[in-house]
Design a protein around this motif. Sequence first.
Motif, PDB file in Angstrom:
ATOM      1  N   TYR B 172      51.940  41.529  59.334  1.00 61.14           N
ATOM      2  CA  TYR B 172      53.216  40.856  59.089  1.00 61.14           C
ATOM      3  C   TYR B 172      53.353  40.678  57.580  1.00 61.14           C
ATOM      4  O   TYR B 172      52.386  40.836  56.834  1.00 61.14           O
ATOM      5  N   HIS B 174      53.557  38.523  54.465  1.00 55.93           N
ATOM      6  CA  HIS B 174      53.167  37.183  54.022  1.00 55.93           C
ATOM      7  C   HIS B 174      53.789  36.879  52.664  1.00 55.93           C
ATOM      8  O   HIS B 174      53.370  37.426  51.642  1.00 55.93           O
ATOM      9  N   MET B 175      54.819  36.071  52.647  1.00 53.24           N
ATOM     10  CA  MET B 175      55.470  35.591  51.410  1.00 53.24           C
ATOM     11  C   MET B 175      55.970  36.725  50.513  1.00 53.24           C
ATOM     12  O   MET B 175      56.152  36.531  49.316  1.00 53.24           O
ATOM     13  N   GLY B 176      56.160  37.899  51.073  1.00 54.19           N
ATOM     14  CA  GLY B 176      56.562  39.026  50.238  1.00 54.19           C
ATOM     15  C   GLY B 176      55.435  39.551  49.372  1.00 54.19           C
ATOM     16  O   GLY B 176      55.647  40.451  48.548  1.00 54.19           O
ATOM     17  N   LEU B 177      54.227  38.991  49.548  1.00 55.36           N
ATOM     18  CA  LEU B 177      53.103  39.373  48.689  1.00 55.36           C
ATOM     19  C   LEU B 177      52.230  40.462  49.299  1.00 55.36           C
ATOM     20  O   LEU B 177      51.754  41.354  48.594  1.00 55.36           O
ATOM     21  N   SER B 178      51.980  40.353  50.595  1.00 56.73           N
ATOM     22  CA  SER B 178      51.061  41.312  51.214  1.00 56.73           C
ATOM     23  C   SER B 178      51.302  41.342  52.722  1.00 56.73           C
ATOM     24  O   SER B 178      52.072  40.538  53.258  1.00 56.73           O
ATOM     25  N   ASN B 179      50.648  42.297  53.363  1.00 61.30           N
ATOM     26  CA  ASN B 179      50.781  42.480  54.811  1.00 61.30           C
ATOM     27  C   ASN B 179      49.398  42.363  55.454  1.00 61.30           C
ATOM     28  O   ASN B 179      48.713  43.368  55.640  1.00 61.30           O
ATOM     29  N   PRO B 180      48.961  41.143  55.766  1.00 62.28           N
ATOM     30  CA  PRO B 180      47.627  40.957  56.360  1.00 62.28           C
ATOM     31  C   PRO B 180      47.426  41.821  57.610  1.00 62.28           C
ATOM     32  O   PRO B 180      48.362  42.038  58.377  1.00 62.28           O
ATOM     33  N   GLN B 181      46.201  42.313  57.769  1.00 55.40           N
ATOM     34  CA  GLN B 181      45.870  43.230  58.872  1.00 55.40           C
ATOM     35  C   GLN B 181      44.917  42.515  59.824  1.00 55.40           C
ATOM     36  O   GLN B 181      43.720  42.515  59.617  1.00 55.40           O
ATOM     37  N   LEU B 182      45.470  41.897  60.873  1.00 55.84           N
ATOM     38  CA  LEU B 182      44.636  41.162  61.820  1.00 55.84           C
ATOM     39  C   LEU B 182      44.336  42.033  63.036  1.00 55.84           C
ATOM     40  O   LEU B 182      45.006  43.034  63.279  1.00 55.84           O
ATOM     41  N   ALA B 215      41.097  37.176  57.826  1.00 56.25           N
ATOM     42  CA  ALA B 215      40.270  37.302  56.630  1.00 56.25           C
ATOM     43  C   ALA B 215      39.179  36.242  56.569  1.00 56.25           C
ATOM     44  O   ALA B 215      38.091  36.497  56.065  1.00 56.25           O
ATOM     45  N   PHE B 305      55.563  28.102  59.820  1.00 56.16           N
ATOM     46  CA  PHE B 305      55.516  28.813  58.538  1.00 56.16           C
ATOM     47  C   PHE B 305      56.570  29.915  58.443  1.00 56.16           C
ATOM     48  O   PHE B 305      56.363  30.940  57.806  1.00 56.16           O
ATOM     49  N   ASP B 307      59.155  30.033  56.801  1.00 52.12           N
ATOM     50  CA  ASP B 307      59.597  30.275  55.434  1.00 52.12           C
ATOM     51  C   ASP B 307      58.695  31.278  54.723  1.00 52.12           C
ATOM     52  O   ASP B 307      59.125  31.968  53.803  1.00 52.12           O
ATOM     53  N   TRP B 308      57.452  31.317  55.108  1.00 51.80           N
ATOM     54  CA  TRP B 308      56.467  32.099  54.364  1.00 51.80           C
ATOM     55  C   TRP B 308      56.003  33.360  55.063  1.00 51.80           C
ATOM     56  O   TRP B 308      55.560  34.300  54.439  1.00 51.80           O
ATOM     57  N   VAL B 309      56.057  33.301  56.382  1.00 48.12           N
ATOM     58  CA  VAL B 309      55.489  34.407  57.161  1.00 48.12           C
ATOM     59  C   VAL B 309      56.580  34.988  58.036  1.00 48.12           C
ATOM     60  O   VAL B 309      57.262  34.257  58.759  1.00 48.12           O
TER      61      VAL B 309
END
Lengths: 219, 333
Positions: B172, B174-182, B215, B305, B307-309
Amino acid sequence: MNRKTFIAATAALVIVGCGQNDNPVTDSGGDGAPSGRYAVDRLHTYLSFSYLHQGLSYPLLRATDVMGELQFDSEDMSNSIIDVSVAAASIRTNVEHFDKELASRKFFNADKYPYMTFSTDHFEATSGNEGVLHGNVTIKGITKPLELVVTFNDGFVHPVLEVPVLGFSATGSLSRSDFGLDRFVPVVSDTVVLNIEVEFRHGSTDESLAAASIARDGV
Amino acid sequence: MLSRLFLLFPLLAASQTIHAHHAFAADYEAGKAGNVEGTITEIIYKNPHARYYIEVDSAGGGKEIWDLQTMNLMMLGRVGWTKDTLKVGDKISVDGILGRNNTKRMSINVVTHEDGRVISPQRGIAESNADLNARTSLEADSPRGEFISLAANISPGDYELEDNHAYLGFSYDHMGLSNPQLQFTEFDATLSLDGNNMANSRVDIAVNAASIVAAVPEFEARLRGEEFLNVEQHPEISFVSTGYSETSDTTGTLQGDLTIAGITKPATLTVSIHAAAMNQLNKREMIGFAANGTISRSAYGMSDFADWVADDLELNIQVEFQKARESKTEAGR
């Protein structure tokens, strides 16, 4: 100003900054995230890799212990320098005995070569917020050049942590046989594709780790 | 104890089979036609290809065995070609495409039988060449579905997850910063496959919700908690397919009901079949595919979350299945 407005405003500043510059890569994020020393944010960093197994599937492996620092130059990103190390024994396959096998002498020989490393040679801006990071990767004591296609996603002062943060996505590929990891080639493909999602926090690695242990913001 | 990697040894052989399906040119010199005549010594009337071994008089005066291959049983069945069409001891003359590098292999175009029948894997069984040539290839106007699924290379039936090679990931913004890989690391799945009619195929997936990995452990614990997956109350995430429609011989759309945290919503996955072939060591048929899709986490009551995610979760599923054994005994990993 609520969080959403803050982020939107920051993003707008970044976009304006891009529009005013002929070489937007060198300036993107400049308004939101200052030059300086940044460390890998371990809460928000994912290093995955994949390969073609028997023609049937692309397993999704994870390297879970990643550390690194970035000397970020917001004026000219090509002056930025990154150093990353990955614990060779931290690869996770979701199959316990395969994890052990990868750490063993059959593959990474993590006792003798505990870390894989990547260091920057130079960053080449290509277009928009993208570029090619030219560097050297060392695995099992063998060093080879590696190019990563990097997207600078965003950079701003985190609205809660009140610390500048940066986010990047990067992809690349390498031939595992170049690093003495040639078992089962070609049944398991020689080409390994890297998929990196990484965030950085302003400060040293120690500061970032301390912040992570206090904040545990989680998302 | 066998490690999972030792299982790979057989796959050198298996991968040749896979290549034979994916790239005809890997085994046959396209366009290099030839003819062989001989007596059938062995028949392997099984998927992925029916195979006929014939004994041929060699140029040097001796005998040699040729390996003649044709299509999968489903395609042969469409033109009336059965296991009884050709028999051991029959004398045949075969026109086809010769194998590469003077290997004694051929892909069958037309078989002329000693009893006068002329048999084509595309046009069926005719009394003469003229009769056969008057027919149009079934390939030209197939009365069946638009696509012959790659999965038709393996037999219909129940397939079980090869759980050493099964990955269920999602990401998904995350804050326009990265795409965490779960990922979820523990899940089981069953596949009821009908390669001849993929719309009849079914897949059920059951995921241990608590097996989520991220992570750091603190984040994993939070995701297991009440505000997200609530694994105490809802230990299982499930997907039950309700339909499959093909978009090509290797791709399709899988519809199903996805249940997360006790809430069931329809979900759509895009499926891409990578290979379907026999594992030559343990003689088990295998299929590997990817499935991707997007789900809304708020639809499952997980909107914290926001707003952020991002609300959208991008699913990335990589799985291999193997034919279930009749006796359900250990797969011998």
